[in-house]
Design an enzyme around this catalytic site. Structure first.
Site, PDB file in Angstrom:
ATOM      1  N   CYS A  73       0.874  -1.174   0.000  1.00  0.00           N
ATOM      2  CA  CYS A  73       0.000   0.000   0.000  1.00  0.00           C
ATOM      3  C   CYS A  73       0.907   1.217   0.000  1.00  0.00           C
ATOM      4  CB  CYS A  73      -0.923   0.013   1.219  1.00  0.00           C
ATOM      5  SG  CYS A  73      -1.938   1.507   1.310  1.00  0.00           S
ATOM      6  N   ASN A 190      -6.473  -4.623  -8.189  1.00  0.00           N
ATOM      7  CA  ASN A 190      -6.823  -3.214  -8.050  1.00  0.00           C
ATOM      8  C   ASN A 190      -7.020  -2.656  -9.454  1.00  0.00           C
ATOM      9  OD1 ASN A 190      -6.142  -2.826  -5.026  1.00  0.00           O
ATOM     10  ND2 ASN A 190      -4.307  -3.773  -5.854  1.00  0.00           N
ATOM     11  N   CYS A 217      -4.725   6.028  -4.225  1.00  0.00           N
ATOM     12  CA  CYS A 217      -4.057   4.726  -4.139  1.00  0.00           C
ATOM     13  C   CYS A 217      -2.643   4.909  -4.662  1.00  0.00           C
ATOM     14  CB  CYS A 217      -4.810   3.671  -4.949  1.00  0.00           C
ATOM     15  SG  CYS A 217      -3.991   2.066  -4.994  1.00  0.00           S
TER      16      CYS A 217
END
EC number: 5.1.1.7
Length: 274
Positions: A73, A190, A217
């Site tokens: 992340c 994603n 993101c």
């Protein structure tokens, strides 16, 4: 349990110090804490752990709001660096951490920005993982509502990137979950929707696996730029505008690491009984 609430461009996190306090989370506990009505509310839970390798500074764990553990992340990495600095867990400017799928270096800059070495993008389909016979710059993906061309890459986690004409009218709400759960991505994916403004500027929305569409993101921004560069559409330094703000992404091509630079904001500290 003590925790901090933080965000990176509106992508929000609960960050927990697992070095000085003992913490254990079940998926059910994570889902309860992530609930924005009955819990704290967050996109991801980040846990700071003691390093598994004595040559590193910390181990970095990430859990989505649905309780699933993931290996990367980017926005969280910047908040991780800000957290360990604010809490006095380190005084280093360059912080070396391990994740589920490799190591990364987080650099705390003097201008309140965090620069993250995200490592080299991974293009080999089996390692993304993505079902394909060989690497291609564009893949055809068929869904129930439309067929799309996408790039596929791993930035420590799997991404597919679709180019759109207008980010505002892109069908993220319907197409996002179909791509996230597409059968050719065995670990889900994603889904990024990229509008190219020029060779050094894109706009992006990302539907994250396990979290839905988020304000930003970081790894999705890295994936979009990497795909755009591989397709010959972007230069090596690109500004990425997300709903929550902007990131700068640098990549000099195959064989080189990719760098992401952006802000990380501490909101408040709290205490909760699990």
């Amino acid at each position: 349990m003590q925790f901090s609430k933080m965000h990176g461009l509106g992508n929000d996190f609960v960050v927990v110090d697992g070095v000085t306090q003992n913490v254990f989370f079940t998926p059910e506990t994570i889902r309860r804490l992530a609930n924005r009505h009955c819990g704290i509310g967050f996109d991801q839970l980040l846990i700071v752990e003691a390093p598994y390798d004595p040559e590193l500074d910390f181990h970095y764990r990430i859990f989505n709001a649905d309780g699933s553990e993931v290996s990367q992340c980017g926005n969280g990495a910047r908040c991780f660096a800000r957290f360990v600095t604010l809490k006095g867990l380190t005084n280093k400017k360059d912080i070396a951490v391990s994740t589920q799928k490799g190591n990364m270096v987080l650099t705390v800059k003097d201008d309140n920005q965090i620069r993250v070495n995200m490592g080299e993008p991974i293009w080999e389909p089996a390692k993304i993982p993505f079902t394909a016979n060989k690497f291609e710059k564009n893949y055809i993906l068929r869904t129930d509502i439309q067929t799309v061309l996408c790039g596929a890459v791993s930035i420590g986690n799997p991404h597919c990137v679709v180019q759109v004409d207008d980010i505002q009218t892109a069908n993220v709400e319907q197409l996002g979950p179909l791509l996230e759960n597409h059968e050719r991505f065995p670990e889900r994916v994603n889904a990024g929707f990229m509008q190219i403004i020029n060779k050094e500027h894109i706009k992006l929305r990302v539907y994250e696996r396990g979290a839905g569409e988020t304000q930003a993101c970081g790894s999705g921004a890295c994936a979009a730029v990497a795909v755009g560069i591989m397709q010959g559409l972007l230069n090596n330094n690109v500004q990425v505008d997300l709903p929550g703000g902007s990131l700068m992404i640098e990549w000099n091509g195959v064989g080189h690491p990719l760098y992401m630079t952006g802000e990380a904001t501490h909101i408040y500290d709290g205490f909760i009984t699990l």
